[in-house]
Design an enzyme around this catalytic site. Structure first.
Site, PDB file in Angstrom:
ATOM      1  N   GLU A 203       1.526  -1.549   8.233  1.00 39.24           N
ATOM      2  CA  GLU A 203       0.778  -0.313   8.629  1.00 39.24           C
ATOM      3  C   GLU A 203       0.662  -0.328  10.356  1.00 39.24           C
ATOM      4  OE1 GLU A 203      -1.431   1.998   7.200  1.00 39.24           O
ATOM      5  OE2 GLU A 203      -1.462   2.515   9.163  1.00 39.24           O
TER       6      GLU A 203
ATOM      7  N   GLY B  68      -7.536  19.672  19.573  1.00 35.99           N
ATOM      8  CA  GLY B  68      -7.076  20.946  19.301  1.00 35.99           C
ATOM      9  C   GLY B  68      -7.417  22.020  20.158  1.00 35.99           C
ATOM     10  N   GLY B  69      -7.851  21.849  21.092  1.00 35.78           N
ATOM     11  CA  GLY B  69      -8.278  22.875  22.024  1.00 35.78           C
ATOM     12  C   GLY B  69      -9.879  23.427  22.072  1.00 35.78           C
TER      13      GLY B  69
ATOM     14  N   ASP C 157       0.595   3.414   5.868  1.00 40.23           N
ATOM     15  CA  ASP C 157       0.872   3.210   4.360  1.00 40.23           C
ATOM     16  C   ASP C 157       0.532   4.435   3.679  1.00 40.23           C
ATOM     17  OD1 ASP C 157       1.587   0.562   5.072  1.00 40.23           O
ATOM     18  OD2 ASP C 157      -0.283  -0.434   4.854  1.00 40.23           O
TER      19      ASP C 157
ATOM     20  N   GLN D 210       0.702  -1.172  -0.176  1.00 39.47           N
ATOM     21  CA  GLN D 210      -0.158   0.029   0.120  1.00 39.47           C
ATOM     22  C   GLN D 210       0.688   1.313   0.050  1.00 39.47           C
ATOM     23  OE1 GLN D 210      -3.566   2.142   2.489  1.00 39.47           O
ATOM     24  NE2 GLN D 210      -3.245  -0.010   2.960  1.00 39.47           N
TER      25      GLN D 210
HETATM   26  N1  CAO Z   1      11.832  -9.437  -9.516  1.00 44.13           N
HETATM   27  C1  CAO Z   1      12.589 -10.380  -8.629  1.00 44.13           C
HETATM   28  N2  CAO Z   1      12.659 -10.295  -7.618  1.00 44.13           N
HETATM   29  C2  CAO Z   1      11.819  -9.341  -6.971  1.00 44.13           C
HETATM   30  C3  CAO Z   1      11.043  -8.507  -7.873  1.00 44.13           C
HETATM   31  C4  CAO Z   1      11.166  -8.435  -9.219  1.00 44.13           C
HETATM   32  N3  CAO Z   1      10.379  -7.869  -9.984  1.00 44.13           N
HETATM   33  N4  CAO Z   1      10.285  -7.610  -7.055  1.00 44.13           N
HETATM   34  C5  CAO Z   1      10.766  -7.962  -5.641  1.00 44.13           C
HETATM   35  N5  CAO Z   1      11.474  -8.898  -5.684  1.00 44.13           N
HETATM   36  C6  CAO Z   1      12.327  -9.462  -4.657  1.00 44.13           C
HETATM   37  C7  CAO Z   1      13.163  -8.507  -3.825  1.00 44.13           C
HETATM   38  O1  CAO Z   1      14.309  -8.397  -4.417  1.00 44.13           O
HETATM   39  C8  CAO Z   1      13.124  -9.149  -2.524  1.00 44.13           C
HETATM   40  O2  CAO Z   1      14.106 -10.299  -2.473  1.00 44.13           O
HETATM   41  P1  CAO Z   1      15.515 -10.407  -1.446  1.00 44.13           P
HETATM   42  O3  CAO Z   1      14.686 -10.376  -0.004  1.00 44.13           O
HETATM   43  O4  CAO Z   1      15.789 -11.951  -1.819  1.00 44.13           O
HETATM   44  O5  CAO Z   1      16.416  -9.551  -1.617  1.00 44.13           O
HETATM   45  C9  CAO Z   1      11.925  -9.643  -2.576  1.00 44.13           C
HETATM   46  O6  CAO Z   1      11.486  -9.827  -3.600  1.00 44.13           O
HETATM   47  C10 CAO Z   1      10.802  -8.673  -1.797  1.00 44.13           C
HETATM   48  O7  CAO Z   1      11.122  -8.788  -0.618  1.00 44.13           O
HETATM   49  P2  CAO Z   1      10.512  -7.817   0.633  1.00 44.13           P
HETATM   50  O8  CAO Z   1      11.166  -7.726   1.817  1.00 44.13           O
HETATM   51  O9  CAO Z   1      10.158  -6.439  -0.026  1.00 44.13           O
HETATM   52  O10 CAO Z   1       9.006  -8.653   0.729  1.00 44.13           O
HETATM   53  P3  CAO Z   1       8.385  -9.017   2.036  1.00 44.13           P
HETATM   54  O11 CAO Z   1       7.026  -9.623   1.502  1.00 44.13           O
HETATM   55  O12 CAO Z   1       9.262  -9.942   2.655  1.00 44.13           O
HETATM   56  O13 CAO Z   1       8.088  -7.819   2.825  1.00 44.13           O
HETATM   57  C11 CAO Z   1       7.099  -5.631   3.645  1.00 44.13           C
HETATM   58  C12 CAO Z   1       6.967  -6.805   2.795  1.00 44.13           C
HETATM   59  C13 CAO Z   1       6.129  -4.637   3.067  1.00 44.13           C
HETATM   60  C14 CAO Z   1       7.104  -6.053   4.972  1.00 44.13           C
HETATM   61  C15 CAO Z   1       8.578  -5.197   3.217  1.00 44.13           C
HETATM   62  O14 CAO Z   1       8.687  -4.794   1.802  1.00 44.13           O
HETATM   63  C16 CAO Z   1       8.816  -3.802   3.927  1.00 44.13           C
HETATM   64  O15 CAO Z   1       9.222  -3.642   5.081  1.00 44.13           O
HETATM   65  N6  CAO Z   1       8.863  -2.611   3.121  1.00 44.13           N
HETATM   66  C17 CAO Z   1       9.239  -1.416   3.539  1.00 44.13           C
HETATM   67  C18 CAO Z   1       8.068  -0.803   4.489  1.00 44.13           C
HETATM   68  C19 CAO Z   1       6.772  -0.735   3.601  1.00 44.13           C
HETATM   69  O16 CAO Z   1       6.614  -0.272   2.592  1.00 44.13           O
HETATM   70  N7  CAO Z   1       5.901  -1.582   4.149  1.00 44.13           N
HETATM   71  C20 CAO Z   1       4.394  -1.210   3.908  1.00 44.13           C
HETATM   72  C21 CAO Z   1       3.851  -1.945   2.960  1.00 44.13           C
HETATM   73  S1  CAO Z   1       2.294  -1.645   3.078  1.00 44.13           S
HETATM   74  O17 CAO Z   1       1.574  -2.167   4.413  1.00 44.13           O
END
Ligand code: CAO
Length: 416
Positions: free
Chosen positions: A140, A248-249, A169, A17
């Site tokens: 989130e 806000g008061g 988000d 998101q």
């Molecule tokens: N081709 C190949 N690999 C891809 C790709 C693509 N097109 N797109 C993504 N990937 C891979 C990434 O390289 C990564 O691989 P590695 O971990 O092996 O290096 C993996 O997919 C994605 O990892 P991720 O950590 O982003 O995904 P997750 O599902 O484990 O975690 C989340 C999700 C949201 C917790 C994490 O992305 C995060 O903390 N993001 C930052 C904070 C954020 O935006 N959070 C809010 C999300 S909305 O609630």
């Protein structure tokens, strides 16, 4: 009609998101947003909370309108080459992967700058760079807890509570959009790109600033006079949860209207703004309160505030929330009905303003989405449905100069 962001190409490496909310907004304003997703899988929200088998879930469609979809496996050598080409001809890359994912993919900020010094790299992470929690993955509610929203939301006798509003988000995405537009303006002056980062903790905290105000007041004087805990309850050394008190008061509360016993949203929010006291007393049929020293000032009223709210609820008991607001608006009293999502979805006002828009998706058919919350006098916003996975893969590759043969090879190599 030309759009303000026409000609700005965005590599949209976002998911879930926070990131998608940002890039969708920029798409509304004319940017060419190319959503890059893993072949076969795509953004996890395409399949999360599905309501129609085989169709992209609303979670995805409502955050990814006005975008093109490219499937690309950036972990294959061929996929990396495509991404390099894209970086060279794009203006902005937005990502919200977990910490370190972009570096592991081989696209560190240093490498991106080598490929395109004008590139703006915009990132969302849970915590800012160098923070002791910088390695954490964040969703989130984690951000709402880390940013001060949860500890200050809810009732004093209940646990910390998160808000339904996506403060972690979508809110972070909106902050990031401001950062991207600022970096684009700076690039016009310097010719250089830069890295723009927004942490979810910071974005939540930014919206909780009045609570940091209250913490400092509490540290100084030991109480907070606008909280329900004053003057009868007690304070500790941290900002308490204040239920529905106005922050806000202006004292305010959610008050029951006719039908509250069966309708969970038969309530209004009623604000007792200082200068509106006299009109309030007139509206309630209590003109004597306007001149009674025990009620005349906000300070005098504070120890009786819940008795005053009870009197207002008594006045409200034979009025629906809409009838009540129609009376109170004539007295200039800041108030509103508590609206359910069902009421908002059907609101003619929100349809007319383009705040809620119906779009037609090629697989799921018609659905409602949120349009631009920002209105412009000289920009008409067209909200388009989200793309299906890989809908524009060949088109985007052709834009990058790939021939039909080369595109076929990329498909065979499973890079796209
Ligand atoms: N081709 C190949 N690999 C891809 C790709 C693509 N097109 N797109 C993504 N990937 C891979 C990434 O390289 C990564 O691989 P590695 O971990 O092996 O290096 C993996 O997919 C994605 O990892 P991720 O950590 O982003 O995904 P997750 O599902 O484990 O975690 C989340 C999700 C949201 C917790 C994490 O992305 C995060 O903390 N993001 C930052 C904070 C954020 O935006 N959070 C809010 C999300 S909305 O609630």
């Amino acid at each position: 009609m030309t759009k303000p962001l026409d000609g700005i190409r965005i590599i949209d490496f976002t998911h879930v998101q926070a990131g998608p909310a940002c890039t969708q907004l920029l798409g509304f304003y004319g940017a060419d947003v190319i959503k890059v997703e893993r072949p076969g899988a795509g953004d996890v929200t395409r399949s999360q909370l599905r309501d129609i088998p085989g169709a992209d879930a609303l979670y995805f469609t409502m955050l990814n309108g006005n975008k093109r979809s490219l499937t690309l496996d950036t972990k294959t050598p061929e996929g990396k080459e495509v991404l390099e080409k894209m970086i060279k001809v794009s203006d902005v890359m937005v990502e919200n992967f977990g910490p370190g994912a972009l570096d592991r993919m081989g696209f560190s900020w240093k490498r991106i700058q080598e490929l395109n010094p004008k590139m703006i790299l915009a990132s969302v992470k849970g915590f800012s760079d160098g923070h002791s929690y910088e390695d954490l993955k964040v969703y989130e509610n984690v951000a709402q807890c880390a940013g001060g929203a949860a500890s200050t939301t809810g009732f004093w006798d209940g646990p910390p509570t998160v808000s339904a509003a996506a403060l972690g988000d979508s809110n972070t995405g909106m902050h990031l959009a401001i950062g991207i537009l600022t970096a684009l303006m700076q690039r016009q002056k310097t010719g250089k790109g830069q890295k723009v980062s927004c942490s979810m903790q910071d974005a939540v905290l930014n919206l909780c600033r009045v609570k940091l105000r209250d913490q400092q007041r509490l540290d100084k004087v030991g109480y907070l006079e606008e909280y329900p805990q004053y003057p009868h309850g007690s304070f500790t050394d941290v900002v308490p949860r204040g239920g529905n008190a106005g922050g806000g008061g202006q004292p305010g509360w959610v008050l029951k209207c006719k039908g509250w016993e069966t309708d969970p949203n038969a309530y209004i929010y009623f604000t007792i703004q200082g200068h509106a006291w006299e009109p309030i007393t007139k509206a309630l049929g209590k003109p004597e309160w306007a001149t009674d020293p025990a009620y005349m000032t906000a300070e005098a009223r504070q120890d009786k505030i819940f008795d005053i709210f009870a009197t207002i609820e008594d006045w409200l008991k034979d009025k629906t929330k809409y009838e009540a607001v129609d009376i109170l608006r004539k007295f200039d009293i800041p108030c509103a009905p508590v609206l359910s999502m069902k009421e908002l979805a059907a609101s003619p006002d929100l349809r007319k303003s383009g705040s809620i828009v119906e779009v037609d998706h090629k697989v799921r058919g018609k659905y409602l989405t949120i349009g631009s919350p920002i209105k412009f006098s000289d920009l008409e916003i067209e909200v388009k449905p989200s793309p299906v996975l890989g809908e524009h893969t060949d088109e985007v590759l052709a834009d990058l100069g790939y021939s039909a043969d080369d595109i076929a090879k990329l498909h065979t190599a499973k890079a796209v």
